[in-house]
Design a protein around this motif. Structure first.
Motif, PDB file in Angstrom:
ATOM      1  N   HIS A 108       0.847  -1.189   0.000  1.00  0.00           N
ATOM      2  CA  HIS A 108       0.000   0.000   0.000  1.00  0.00           C
ATOM      3  C   HIS A 108       0.885   1.242   0.000  1.00  0.00           C
ATOM      4  O   HIS A 108       2.083   1.170   0.258  1.00  0.00           O
ATOM      5  CB  HIS A 108      -0.905   0.004   1.232  1.00  0.00           C
ATOM      6  N   HIS A 119      -0.258   4.198   1.582  1.00  0.00           N
ATOM      7  CA  HIS A 119      -0.700   5.107   2.640  1.00  0.00           C
ATOM      8  C   HIS A 119       0.479   5.577   3.498  1.00  0.00           C
ATOM      9  O   HIS A 119       0.494   6.716   3.963  1.00  0.00           O
ATOM     10  CB  HIS A 119      -1.745   4.426   3.524  1.00  0.00           C
ATOM     11  N   GLU A 120       1.458   4.686   3.691  1.00  0.00           N
ATOM     12  CA  GLU A 120       2.604   5.062   4.523  1.00  0.00           C
ATOM     13  C   GLU A 120       3.433   6.161   3.858  1.00  0.00           C
ATOM     14  O   GLU A 120       4.066   6.967   4.544  1.00  0.00           O
ATOM     15  CB  GLU A 120       3.468   3.849   4.855  1.00  0.00           C
ATOM     16  N   GLY A 152      -7.138   3.334   4.054  1.00  0.00           N
ATOM     17  CA  GLY A 152      -6.046   3.688   4.956  1.00  0.00           C
ATOM     18  C   GLY A 152      -6.269   3.370   6.421  1.00  0.00           C
ATOM     19  O   GLY A 152      -5.487   3.799   7.278  1.00  0.00           O
ATOM     20  N   LEU A 158       1.339   5.568  10.360  1.00  0.00           N
ATOM     21  CA  LEU A 158       0.678   4.313  10.010  1.00  0.00           C
ATOM     22  C   LEU A 158       1.698   3.194  10.092  1.00  0.00           C
ATOM     23  O   LEU A 158       2.720   3.228   9.411  1.00  0.00           O
ATOM     24  CB  LEU A 158       0.096   4.382   8.593  1.00  0.00           C
TER      25      LEU A 158
END
Length: 234
Positions: free
Chosen positions: A42, A44-45, A202, A193
């Motif tokens: 992902h 999101h980080e 997220g 995160l």
């Protein structure tokens, strides 16, 4: 900032790396933060790392693209399922399938080159040998070996006598102690995160090892967990 010593800080967007950046800034470094788009499950980080870098006052933030999906061998860079934390599916001595082959060596090598180009003698990394989940590239002997190599392999060390230092300020801290240190330095953990397998929106899964370590850390620190978790069993 020009009179401050320079440092490159590896910033994943997680709890540990955010705290590490706060420590480096508190120690008086002008920080250049480096994140990696390495084919992880992902992105999101990466958004989190950008926000953290800005809020904690880094001079520069850069995302380097390295597609480690071509290497494979990890649940974080493939379609392999991320196991729930504490599932009992493997022995505690086993290296988990969320280990990414040679990731810290690759990341530190790139950080070393980036640091040398910026004449930064210090590299900060948020590895931890207490709650390290069995990853071999989070151990103190590994960091010492990499630092020794860095001082043999760079122009700034060999020709200019600039000593390269690999700084791991969280190395011997429990997760609760890391959180307490970060709170004292003003880290907003709602920006971070740590989840291996968040939802498309997220939200942290609340089931993986990283989520479990994070939840336990906040509980042990006596600090409310600001993480937004997906609904469902944990």
């Amino acid at each position: 900032m020009e009179d401050q010593p320079r440092a490159v800080v590896l910033l994943s967007g997680g709890l540990d790396s955010a705290t590490t950046l706060a420590v480096a800034r508190h120690q008086g470094f002008c920080c250049h933060t480096l994140s990696f788009d390495y084919g992880q499950r992902h992105y999101h980080e990466l958004a989190a790392s950008e926000s953290i870098s800005r809020v904690l006052g880094a001079k520069e933030h850069h995302v380097m693209r390295l597609d480690m999906r071509d290497i494979g061998g990890s649940a974080l860079t493939s379609d392999m399922a991320v196991p729930p934390g504490n599932s009992g599916g493997q022995a505690e001595s086993d290296i988990p399938i969320t280990y990414v082959p040679a990731r810290n060596t690759i990341f530190l090598s790139v950080a070393l080159a980036w640091a040398e180009a910026r004449r930064a003698a210090d590299i900060f990394i948020g590895v931890n040998a207490v709650d390290y989940s069995g990853y071999p590239d989070c151990r103190p002997e590994y960091l010492a070996a990499f630092e020794a190599m860095a001082n043999l392999a760079t122009k700034m060390a060999v020709q200019e006598n600039i000593v390269v230092r690999i700084n791991a300020p969280l190395l011997y801290l429990k997760k609760s102690e890391i959180i307490q240190k970060g709170m004292a330095l003003g880290v907003d953990y709602s920006l971070t995160l740590s989840c291996y397998d968040p939802t498309p929106g997220g939200l942290a899964c609340g089931r993986c090892d990283s989520c479990h370590l994070r939840q336990k850390g906040f509980t042990d620190a006596g600090v409310p967990d600001p993480t937004l978790y997906a609904p469902g069993p944990k």
